[in-house]
Every structure is written in C-alpha cells, then in structure tokens.
Write a protein that holds these residues in place. Structure first.
Motif, PDB file in Angstrom:
ATOM      1  N   SER A 218     -10.202  -0.135  -0.198  1.00 46.40           N
ATOM      2  CA  SER A 218     -11.543  -0.650  -0.163  1.00 46.40           C
ATOM      3  C   SER A 218     -11.958  -1.969  -0.528  1.00 46.40           C
ATOM      4  CB  SER A 218     -12.461   0.341  -1.394  1.00 46.40           C
ATOM      5  OG  SER A 218     -12.187   1.537  -0.898  1.00 46.40           O
ATOM      6  N   PHE A 219     -12.951  -2.579   0.426  1.00 48.06           N
ATOM      7  CA  PHE A 219     -13.318  -4.064   0.115  1.00 48.06           C
ATOM      8  C   PHE A 219     -12.587  -4.911   0.908  1.00 48.06           C
ATOM      9  CE2 PHE A 219     -14.751  -1.610  -3.964  1.00 48.06           C
ATOM     10  CZ  PHE A 219     -15.814  -1.292  -3.558  1.00 48.06           C
ATOM     11  N   ALA A 220     -11.432  -4.590   1.046  1.00 46.62           N
ATOM     12  CA  ALA A 220     -10.493  -5.500   1.906  1.00 46.62           C
ATOM     13  C   ALA A 220     -11.061  -6.306   3.300  1.00 46.62           C
ATOM     14  CB  ALA A 220      -9.106  -4.831   2.233  1.00 46.62           C
ATOM     15  N   ASP A 221     -11.771  -5.229   3.874  1.00 45.75           N
ATOM     16  CA  ASP A 221     -12.584  -5.685   5.135  1.00 45.75           C
ATOM     17  C   ASP A 221     -13.866  -5.416   4.880  1.00 45.75           C
ATOM     18  OD1 ASP A 221     -12.639  -2.822   5.126  1.00 45.75           O
ATOM     19  OD2 ASP A 221     -11.978  -2.580   7.108  1.00 45.75           O
ATOM     20  N   GLY A 222     -14.459  -5.247   3.575  1.00 47.17           N
ATOM     21  CA  GLY A 222     -15.811  -5.132   3.539  1.00 47.17           C
ATOM     22  C   GLY A 222     -16.450  -3.962   3.110  1.00 47.17           C
ATOM     23  N   LEU A 223     -15.488  -2.729   3.506  1.00 47.03           N
ATOM     24  CA  LEU A 223     -15.969  -1.341   3.778  1.00 47.03           C
ATOM     25  C   LEU A 223     -15.090  -0.619   2.654  1.00 47.03           C
ATOM     26  CD1 LEU A 223     -15.525  -0.885   7.715  1.00 47.03           C
ATOM     27  CD2 LEU A 223     -17.645  -1.242   6.259  1.00 47.03           C
ATOM     28  N   LEU A 224     -15.722   0.514   2.364  1.00 47.75           N
ATOM     29  CA  LEU A 224     -15.052   1.562   1.446  1.00 47.75           C
ATOM     30  C   LEU A 224     -13.755   2.217   2.292  1.00 47.75           C
ATOM     31  CD1 LEU A 224     -17.916   3.582  -0.127  1.00 47.75           C
ATOM     32  CD2 LEU A 224     -16.630   1.576  -1.103  1.00 47.75           C
ATOM     33  N   GLU A 225     -12.728   2.494   1.567  1.00 48.09           N
ATOM     34  CA  GLU A 225     -11.595   2.999   2.113  1.00 48.09           C
ATOM     35  C   GLU A 225     -11.835   4.551   2.606  1.00 48.09           C
ATOM     36  OE1 GLU A 225      -6.872   3.333   1.485  1.00 48.09           O
ATOM     37  OE2 GLU A 225      -8.010   2.979  -0.265  1.00 48.09           O
ATOM     38  N   TYR A 226     -10.879   4.737   3.720  1.00 46.64           N
ATOM     39  CA  TYR A 226     -11.134   6.220   4.286  1.00 46.64           C
ATOM     40  C   TYR A 226     -10.410   7.322   3.190  1.00 46.64           C
ATOM     41  CZ  TYR A 226      -6.714   4.512   5.707  1.00 46.64           C
ATOM     42  OH  TYR A 226      -5.285   3.830   5.589  1.00 46.64           O
ATOM     43  N   PRO A 227     -10.916   8.523   3.598  1.00 45.95           N
ATOM     44  CA  PRO A 227     -10.064   9.471   2.501  1.00 45.95           C
ATOM     45  C   PRO A 227      -8.757   9.825   2.786  1.00 45.95           C
ATOM     46  CG  PRO A 227     -12.056  10.439   3.835  1.00 45.95           C
ATOM     47  CD  PRO A 227     -11.673   9.189   4.314  1.00 45.95           C
ATOM     48  N   GLN A 228      -7.950  10.012   1.806  1.00 44.79           N
ATOM     49  CA  GLN A 228      -6.344  10.072   1.892  1.00 44.79           C
ATOM     50  C   GLN A 228      -6.089  11.490   1.479  1.00 44.79           C
ATOM     51  OE1 GLN A 228      -4.500   7.761   2.994  1.00 44.79           O
ATOM     52  NE2 GLN A 228      -4.981   5.880   2.344  1.00 44.79           N
ATOM     53  N   TYR A 229      -5.068  12.101   2.294  1.00 47.34           N
ATOM     54  CA  TYR A 229      -4.762  13.226   1.803  1.00 47.34           C
ATOM     55  C   TYR A 229      -2.745  13.275   1.855  1.00 47.34           C
ATOM     56  CZ  TYR A 229      -8.971  14.824   3.523  1.00 47.34           C
ATOM     57  OH  TYR A 229     -10.587  14.862   3.594  1.00 47.34           O
ATOM     58  N   THR A 230      -2.482  14.256   1.254  1.00 45.76           N
ATOM     59  CA  THR A 230      -0.815  14.560   1.229  1.00 45.76           C
ATOM     60  C   THR A 230      -0.565  15.987   1.209  1.00 45.76           C
ATOM     61  OG1 THR A 230       1.028  13.705   0.222  1.00 45.76           O
ATOM     62  CG2 THR A 230      -0.551  14.336  -1.217  1.00 45.76           C
ATOM     63  N   ARG A 231       0.690  16.416   1.060  1.00 46.60           N
ATOM     64  CA  ARG A 231       1.229  17.711   1.082  1.00 46.60           C
ATOM     65  C   ARG A 231       0.419  18.353  -0.195  1.00 46.60           C
ATOM     66  NH1 ARG A 231       5.578  14.771   2.931  1.00 46.60           N
ATOM     67  NH2 ARG A 231       6.178  15.100   4.950  1.00 46.60           N
ATOM     68  N   PRO A 232       0.231  19.715   0.052  1.00 48.89           N
ATOM     69  CA  PRO A 232       0.313  20.578   1.060  1.00 48.89           C
ATOM     70  C   PRO A 232      -0.822  20.406   1.988  1.00 48.89           C
ATOM     71  CG  PRO A 232      -0.630  21.911  -0.765  1.00 48.89           C
ATOM     72  CD  PRO A 232      -0.149  20.525  -1.348  1.00 48.89           C
ATOM     73  N   ALA A 233      -0.542  21.024   3.528  1.00 53.97           N
ATOM     74  CA  ALA A 233      -1.789  20.652   4.343  1.00 53.97           C
ATOM     75  C   ALA A 233      -2.740  21.554   3.983  1.00 53.97           C
ATOM     76  CB  ALA A 233      -1.270  21.324   5.677  1.00 53.97           C
ATOM     77  N   THR A 234      -2.495  22.633   3.336  1.00 58.08           N
ATOM     78  CA  THR A 234      -3.859  23.409   3.088  1.00 58.08           C
ATOM     79  C   THR A 234      -3.637  23.906   1.451  1.00 58.08           C
ATOM     80  OG1 THR A 234      -3.797  24.681   5.035  1.00 58.08           O
ATOM     81  CG2 THR A 234      -4.963  25.843   3.207  1.00 58.08           C
ATOM     82  N   PHE A 235      -4.594  23.686   0.757  1.00 61.26           N
ATOM     83  CA  PHE A 235      -4.673  24.039  -0.626  1.00 61.26           C
ATOM     84  C   PHE A 235      -5.978  24.479  -1.063  1.00 61.26           C
ATOM     85  CE2 PHE A 235      -5.678  22.679  -5.168  1.00 61.26           C
ATOM     86  CZ  PHE A 235      -4.644  23.301  -5.718  1.00 61.26           C
ATOM     87  N   ASN A 236      -5.940  25.559  -1.873  1.00 63.22           N
ATOM     88  CA  ASN A 236      -7.369  26.317  -2.114  1.00 63.22           C
ATOM     89  C   ASN A 236      -8.126  26.602  -1.145  1.00 63.22           C
ATOM     90  OD1 ASN A 236      -6.472  26.650  -4.625  1.00 63.22           O
ATOM     91  ND2 ASN A 236      -7.629  25.267  -5.856  1.00 63.22           N
ATOM     92  N   GLY A 237      -7.692  26.710  -0.044  1.00 67.81           N
ATOM     93  CA  GLY A 237      -8.541  27.166   1.116  1.00 67.81           C
ATOM     94  C   GLY A 237      -9.041  25.693   1.912  1.00 67.81           C
ATOM     95  N   ILE A 238      -8.574  24.771   1.457  1.00 66.45           N
ATOM     96  CA  ILE A 238      -9.091  23.214   1.837  1.00 66.45           C
ATOM     97  C   ILE A 238      -8.102  22.680   2.843  1.00 66.45           C
ATOM     98  CG2 ILE A 238     -10.172  21.115   1.431  1.00 66.45           C
ATOM     99  CD1 ILE A 238     -10.996  22.243  -1.205  1.00 66.45           C
TER     100      ILE A 238
END
Length: 293
Positions: A218-238
């Motif tokens: 975030s802020f390195a290019d003036g914008l907020l950073e995008y969302p990040q994800y890691t394993r597992p691919a599905t958790f609590n239905g999300i």
C-alpha cells in the motif's frame, strides 16, 4: 544504514528491534542500530533529564542541555560501533554502514521521486557524515510513504525522542526534520520513532525477502494494496477469487490492479486526487462511479 535513538527509555526498543525484519536487517549487516540513554549525558546524582516548565503548568519538560551534549557527542562519533557516552574516554574505530537506494520507484509522490534522484554520497563522505536528526512532535510533517523513502536514502539517522510534557523548544534547533504520525498523542517519542524506523528499514534493498517486496505494498504507487489470500482455497464457505487459482498471470495482474483501484476509490478517495493514471485505470474508476459501487 546507521540508525540511532536518543531517549530516556532506551530499553523500549529491545523487543521491536530484536524481532522480525528489524532483527534480520541487522543480522544481514544492512542496519546498524543503537539506542542511546539520554541519562548518560547528565551530571547530577539523580541523572535528571527533565524539570518544571517556566511559566508554570502541568507536567515536566525535558531539559535541553543533556540533549545538546549528547548530540555533540554523537556527531563526533562517525564510525560504526564507535559511539559512546561521555563516561567512555576512547571511541573505537569502524567503517560507517552504507545505505543503498530505497526501492521506492513505484511511488507517484514528487517528494519520493526527488529523494531517489540524487546520487548517494561517496564512502568517504559517509564516514564523516553527521546524523540526519529527527524529532517526533505534533507540529511536524505528517509521516507517509514518500517521507519513508526520503529517509531511507540517508546514511545515518538520529531520532531524538521526547517524553513527559515535551522538550525544551531550544532543542529543536538541532532538528533536520520534525515528524508527526498523526493527530493524536502518544506516551513517548520512542513509540513514534519505532513506527518510522520500521517503515524506513523495510525500504532498504535486501531487507525484505523479495527484491521488489516493498513495491507492491500500500502507498508504494499511491494506491492501497489489493486483497491477499493463501491456503485453503475455501474456508467457512468463503472462496478465494477464481482468477487467483487460474494460473493466468496476466489476468491475475489485471485483477490485482483493479482491486487496488477499487479499494482506494472506496476507502481512500483522497489518494486519487491529482494522481496521473493510465486511460485503462481511469475507465475502470469511471465504471465504478457509473455502477454506484
């Protein structure tokens, strides 16, 4: 890079500077850190660093005399590991740690770009350089990523940290810069300096695991950073967005850019004001406005 602090509670730095990336930076030889005790430059039996304010009022004000004496002593010590309090009659020798250019090329801030445009001083100049001295106070410049980039280009930083009611105003004549974290009050300047030090050190090449690790934040290019994800691919239905599992790097890059733009548009629209963006980015932002997102 050499970073030093001057305060009445130097032990506060042990946990922060002895863990995570700050510890790694020191182990790699990228950072040489030293927390100095202001009381080492006092001369009374109680090692007094503060006194009652002239004109009356609540609290205690930090005395300027110990600060000036400490500053002069620290400026006289230019070598890595050579800095000592007055109680030490001799100072060791060593070469000043060099600081490379901070990875801030992605910033749209004019201040950040200007900070990176100047050439680094020659090694001989580094050895003889005095510290770039910073005070932390409400009246200072608001700290941001561009400021962190500028400070990361310095070879030696000294943070003079206040406590109690504040610091005798005459001490501010030593400041190269005064920095504020925001419109709130902290117990001490030590806490504020830890935030600035962390933000600066992670800009130094070799500190983060990835060579461009700081550029996507975030802020390195003036914008907020995008969302990040890691394993597992599905958790609590999300579920993780399907594009991140697709293996299509171009699609992933486009998704991340759009997520970064949308997050900034929704949460920090002020960051977009006056920012120069490609036509594709502007078209995407226009679509958000049209759709009412």
């Amino acid at each position: 890079m050499i970073i030093e602090t001057l305060s009445t509670f130097p032990d506060m730095y042990e946990s922060v500077m002895g863990a995570s990336m700050m510890r790694i930076a020191q182990e790699k030889g990228i950072l040489d850190f030293k927390a100095h005790d202001l009381r080492d430059w006092t001369h009374d039996r109680h090692r007094t660093t503060d006194d009652e304010p002239y004109g009356g009022g609540d609290g205690l004000v930090m005395k300027c005399a110990p600060i000036f004496e400490a500053y002069e002593s620290l400026c006289a010590a230019t070598g890595k590991g050579s800095i000592a309090a007055p109680a030490e009659p001799a100072q060791g020798e060593g070469a000043a740690a060099s600081a490379e250019q901070a990875p801030c090329e992605g910033s749209d801030s004019d201040a950040a770009e200007q900070a990176l445009s100047d050439a680094s001083p020659a090694p001989a100049d580094r050895e003889a350089s005095k510290p770039y001295t910073i005070f932390l106070a409400p009246q200072g410049r608001r700290f941001d990523d561009a400021c962190a980039c500028e400070l990361a280009k310095q070879d030696r930083l000294l943070f003079i940290c206040g406590h109690y009611e504040g610091i005798d105003e005459r001490a501010y004549t030593l400041a190269d810069e005064v920095i504020s974290l925001g419109d709130y009050v902290l117990t001490s300047g030590e806490l504020a300096s830890m935030v600035v030090i962390d933000a600066v050190v992670r800009k130094l090449p070799g500190v983060l695991g990835a060579e461009t690790g700081a550029l996507g934040e975030s802020f390195a290019d003036g914008l907020l950073e995008y969302p990040q994800y890691t394993r597992p691919a599905t958790f609590n239905g999300i579920e993780v967005p399907a594009v991140l599992l697709s293996g299509n790097h171009g699609a992933v890059d486009r998704w991340r850019r759009e997520q970064s733009l949308e997050r900034t548009y929704r949460l920090r629209p002020d960051l977009l004001e006056g920012m120069e963006l490609p036509d594709a980015d502007r078209a995407f932002l226009q679509s958000l406005s049209t759709e009412g997102r």
